[in-house]
Design an enzyme around this catalytic site. Sequence first.
Site, mmCIF file in Angstrom:
data_model
loop_
_atom_site.group_PDB
_atom_site.id
_atom_site.type_symbol
_atom_site.label_atom_id
_atom_site.label_comp_id
_atom_site.label_asym_id
_atom_site.label_seq_id
_atom_site.Cartn_x
_atom_site.Cartn_y
_atom_site.Cartn_z
ATOM 1 N N LYS A 52 -5.488 3.032 -16.137
ATOM 2 C CA LYS A 52 -5.413 2.503 -14.560
ATOM 3 C C LYS A 52 -4.737 1.146 -14.629
ATOM 4 C CE LYS A 52 -9.195 5.600 -13.547
ATOM 5 N NZ LYS A 52 -10.707 5.643 -13.218
ATOM 6 N N GLN A 96 -16.092 2.824 -12.472
ATOM 7 C CA GLN A 96 -15.860 3.858 -13.581
ATOM 8 C C GLN A 96 -17.056 4.458 -14.051
ATOM 9 O OE1 GLN A 96 -12.736 4.257 -14.590
ATOM 10 N NE2 GLN A 96 -13.614 6.268 -15.513
ATOM 11 N N ASP A 119 -11.289 6.178 -4.921
ATOM 12 C CA ASP A 119 -11.665 7.531 -5.628
ATOM 13 C C ASP A 119 -11.775 8.586 -4.763
ATOM 14 O OD1 ASP A 119 -11.734 7.691 -8.436
ATOM 15 O OD2 ASP A 119 -13.382 6.319 -8.786
#
Length: 290
Positions: A52, A96, A119
Amino acid sequence: MKLLDGKKCADHLVADIAGKVAGYTAAGLRKPHMTIILAGSHAPSESYVKSKLASCRKAGFDGELVRLPEKIAEAELLARIWDVNNDAGTDGLIVQLPVPKHIDKQNIINAIAPEKDIDGFHPANFGRMTLGQKAFRPATAYGICKLLQFYEIPTRGKHCVVIGRSNIVGKPISIMLSNDFDIGNATVTLTHIETPRELLLDETRRADIVIVAVGIPGFITGDMVKEGVVLIDVGINRLENGGIVGDVDFENVSKKCSWITPVPGGVGRMTVAALLINTLIAYQNKFKPG
Ligand code: NAP
């Protein structure tokens, strides 16, 4: 059989984003900023975070990693999330997953400001997406849609079978493909561990599109699909020898496919590209550049 090349599609999307960012910074705006919070150290998470951050650099974003200890208390992690929520210099926030076992994942997801939830897991975004409203769409599902769009794979009127009902992959992609979206309007069957084997086989054998996200190597075998099927393999399974495979017996299944995603180089790359798109949208929502 043709490959749905996630790397090629993601590179194209990232280059497009980088062009836009160059224009914004030339006009005097700051770069888009993605913050990733990583609690503890988990080998796959380290690799996802690295990827990422590398993609942020390619897109011209600032990518920031906040490392926190594995034993961090939930209240402390929540406080760090609120700090980022209130930081005007951050556009997109990822915590995460997985978080350490003593922390309630849903409390963490619910704490992320919906306008920074790149997300797309927060109930506000998931709810809006489900209702067909503007929202940050869950990144893996959004990435799959972008890949289908890039290769001009029609979904309208198609029969799609999704295997796996997780909140991050199976559930959102089944909703998105059945919604009245540009990439959507399919007739979708969502299957899971309680789906009887015979029913699963009936469904996969007549599906035009199969999307599998179960986390079991070789789960989809050649006898489970029809000739010409489009196969999207979401699985990322780490083998003892260090290799990575998906949920599909690629060698045998690919012979019957019109299109198939490779693993690696398929959906994983698209998930990261979708996170960049969502971050850019968060940034544009804030600055409303021309
Ligand atoms: P998950 O939360 O473990 O969910 C797996 C789903 O598969 C569950 O809904 C489970 O059903 C279902 N399932 C398990 N065994 C099954 C069976 N025998 N028949 C039918 N359904 C079955 O996993 P996830 O987070 O969705 O991830 C799935 C895979 O995708 C993993 O390999 C993961 O690493 C990978 N992944 C890849 C990306 C990417 O960017 N490429 C992103 C996310 C995840 P129940 O709900 O009934 O238990």
